[in-house]
Design an enzyme around this catalytic site. Structure first.
Site: not given
Ligand code: DGP
Length: 122
Positions: A32, A34, A91, A99, A104
C-alpha cells in the site's frame, strides 16, 4: 540515470524498511502507498533494479515484463477492483513528478476516479 540501490523501494525489497505488503511473487512486490490518493492505492514494483518505466520496458527480460504485468492484474483482482473499475499508471521522470527511482505502477480504485488527468496549461 543509474539505478541507486539506496532508493526507498530497494530498501523495501531488501526488507530493510517495512511495508504493508499485499502481494509477492517471483517478479513483483505489491504494497500500500504510504500516502494514499484514493481509498485503494497500491504500488507494484518489479524485483529487478529498474529506474523507471523507460528502463524497465527497454531492458527487462520477456519473463520479467510478462510476470510483472500479470502481477498488476492479479493485484487488482485480489483487491476486488475489477467490477467497479480501477486505474493504473506509472510516472517516468521530471515532468511526471516521479519521486522514487525504482519503477513502480500505481493502482488507484475504491471510488469514482473521474476522467483521466486534470487539464493543465499547455
Ligand atoms: P511517484 O511519484 O510515482 O514516484 O510515486 C511514489 C509513491 O511512493 C508516492 O505515492 C508515495 C509512495 N512512497 C514513498 N515512500 C514510500 C514508502 O516508504 N512506503 C510506501 N509504502 N510508499 C512510499
Amino acid at each position: 540515470m543509474a539505478y541507486d540501490p539506496e532508493n526507498i523501494f530497494a530498501k523495501i525489497l531488501r526488507d530493510e524498511i517495512p511495508c504493508d505488503k499485499i502481494y509477492e511473487d517471483e517478479h513483483a512486490l505489491a504494497f500500500r502507498d504510504i500516502n494514499p490518493q484514493t481509498p485503494t492505492h497500491i504500488l507494484i514494483i518489479p524485483k529487478g533494479a529498474y529506474v523507471s518505466s523507460d528502463d524497465f520496458t527497454a531492458n527487462a527480460s520477456e519473463a520479467e515484463l510478462a510476470g510483472f504485468l500479470r502481477a498488476v492484474g492479479q493485484v487488482a483482482r485480489d483487491a476486488g477492483l475489477v467490477e467497479a473499475g480501477y486505474r493504473f499508471l506509472a510516472n517516468h521522470g521530471q515532468d511526471a513528478h516521479q519521486e522514487v527511482a525504482h519503477f513502480h505502477i500505481h493502482i488507484f480504485g475504491g471510488k469514482n476516479l473521474g476522467r483521466m488527468i486534470k487539464p493543465v496549461d499547455k
